[in-house]
Design an enzyme around this catalytic site. Sequence first.
Site, mmCIF file in Angstrom:
data_model
loop_
_atom_site.group_PDB
_atom_site.id
_atom_site.type_symbol
_atom_site.label_atom_id
_atom_site.label_comp_id
_atom_site.label_asym_id
_atom_site.label_seq_id
_atom_site.Cartn_x
_atom_site.Cartn_y
_atom_site.Cartn_z
ATOM 1 N N ASP A 46 41.330 54.406 35.703
ATOM 2 C CA ASP A 46 41.552 52.957 35.622
ATOM 3 C C ASP A 46 40.563 52.302 34.678
ATOM 4 O O ASP A 46 39.469 52.802 34.462
ATOM 5 C CB ASP A 46 41.368 52.332 37.009
ATOM 6 C CG ASP A 46 42.688 52.151 37.720
ATOM 7 O OD1 ASP A 46 43.725 52.500 37.129
ATOM 8 O OD2 ASP A 46 42.675 51.672 38.859
ATOM 9 N N LYS A 81 44.655 48.431 33.144
ATOM 10 C CA LYS A 81 45.501 47.227 33.202
ATOM 11 C C LYS A 81 44.609 46.019 33.492
ATOM 12 O O LYS A 81 44.316 45.696 34.632
ATOM 13 C CB LYS A 81 46.608 47.344 34.233
ATOM 14 C CG LYS A 81 46.219 47.944 35.562
ATOM 15 C CD LYS A 81 47.308 47.695 36.544
ATOM 16 C CE LYS A 81 47.881 48.818 37.254
ATOM 17 N NZ LYS A 81 48.413 49.962 37.056
ATOM 18 N N MET A 138 39.407 39.336 42.877
ATOM 19 C CA MET A 138 40.410 38.825 41.931
ATOM 20 C C MET A 138 40.531 37.303 42.022
ATOM 21 O O MET A 138 41.621 36.761 41.917
ATOM 22 C CB MET A 138 41.784 39.472 42.193
ATOM 23 C CG MET A 138 41.797 40.946 41.862
ATOM 24 S SD MET A 138 43.315 41.758 42.362
ATOM 25 C CE MET A 138 42.913 42.293 44.002
HETATM 26 N N1 SAH Z 1 39.410 48.926 44.308
HETATM 27 C C1 SAH Z 1 38.472 47.980 43.772
HETATM 28 C C2 SAH Z 1 39.071 46.605 43.617
HETATM 29 C C3 SAH Z 1 40.188 46.536 42.594
HETATM 30 S S1 SAH Z 1 40.802 44.912 42.406
HETATM 31 C C4 SAH Z 1 37.233 47.947 44.664
HETATM 32 O O1 SAH Z 1 37.249 48.512 45.762
HETATM 33 O O2 SAH Z 1 36.227 47.368 44.258
HETATM 34 C C5 SAH Z 1 39.872 44.338 41.021
HETATM 35 C C6 SAH Z 1 38.854 43.318 41.467
HETATM 36 O O3 SAH Z 1 37.725 43.959 42.025
HETATM 37 C C7 SAH Z 1 38.302 42.451 40.343
HETATM 38 O O4 SAH Z 1 39.150 41.380 40.032
HETATM 39 C C8 SAH Z 1 37.013 41.974 40.968
HETATM 40 O O5 SAH Z 1 37.246 40.938 41.894
HETATM 41 C C9 SAH Z 1 36.575 43.200 41.753
HETATM 42 N N2 SAH Z 1 35.615 44.052 41.012
HETATM 43 C C10 SAH Z 1 35.778 45.317 40.642
HETATM 44 N N3 SAH Z 1 34.643 45.800 40.070
HETATM 45 C C11 SAH Z 1 33.747 44.798 40.086
HETATM 46 C C12 SAH Z 1 32.396 44.663 39.663
HETATM 47 N N4 SAH Z 1 31.728 45.671 39.112
HETATM 48 N N5 SAH Z 1 31.785 43.472 39.856
HETATM 49 C C13 SAH Z 1 32.422 42.445 40.437
HETATM 50 N N6 SAH Z 1 33.693 42.518 40.857
HETATM 51 C C14 SAH Z 1 34.354 43.671 40.693
#
Ligand code: SAH
Length: 274
Positions: free
Chosen positions: A37, A59, A171
């Site tokens: 991803d 994406k 998000m």
């Molecule tokens: N599976 C992922 C989430 C995917 S949805 C998890 O468990 O973290 C994608 C969202 O995750 C982004 O829009 C943001 O809100 C958050 N996100 C992912 N990585 C991040 C990071 N390093 N710092 C802050 N927010 C993050």
Amino acid sequence: MRRRGKVYLVGAGPGDPELLTLKAVRVLGIADVVLVDELVNRAVFVHIREGARVVRVGKRGGCKSTSQAFIERLLVSEAKAGHVVVRLKGGDPFIFGRGGEEAETLCRAGVEYEVVNGITSGLAAATAAGVPLTHRDYSQGVIFVTAHAGRGREPDWAALAASRMTLVIYMGIERCEAVESALLAAGLSRSTPVAVVENATLPRERQLRTTLGCLSRDVAAHHTESPSIMVIGEVVRAAESADRWTVQPPMHEVHGDSANVARQTAITLVPVRT
Ligand code: SAH
């Protein structure tokens, strides 16, 4: 007889490669194919077996990207061809990562699979901001919620506000104005503290400390972008005691309004890793 393939749905954690699990490292070392991803830090690629095929299926931000259906078809066909497949996702595969949908598809196709947890960004971001999510003086629990009103389903903000739990919002940065007004309309106070963490645990991490009433204004003023996590609730105040013990690099920016309001509404934007 052909070797049986298997799919590992693996969480790569929030960004810092040291937050990868030992199990994730092990399966990356045996993979034939790795589907990665967009949010996964390239630094974790060092653990991928030499000779493995790496397919990036990002994406982000409405850009053209690989469709979910295509990714799922690829997982099934590679596994049925006898390959060990790693589906590497940001954070945890089962937290807003569509890992659940992939698991269902694999199940229906009769493909063996295993889920390897990762540290979800909501946990990592809160910790990065010094917020002890369930500190018992402030909060009895925490709710992970997406602000993305996908498929016409808006979160029940009134119920979330009434829960008095700490809200960890994924998000949400593009919809922070809607989140702010919905939670205020549901009765949360304008002074409810909020921590926003952009790119948590990565060298370009930035943090913004504000209040619910100033959230969208400050997010716009500081150009806070995705990926970001918003932590909303009284427990964010506990981060202030952490501040006292943490040596911060010089403040990147301090919002002008913060000088004449209480400490908990001061807005700081701190590049914590330089
Ligand atoms: N599976 C992922 C989430 C995917 S949805 C998890 O468990 O973290 C994608 C969202 O995750 C982004 O829009 C943001 O809100 C958050 N996100 C992912 N990585 C991040 C990071 N390093 N710092 C802050 N927010 C993050």
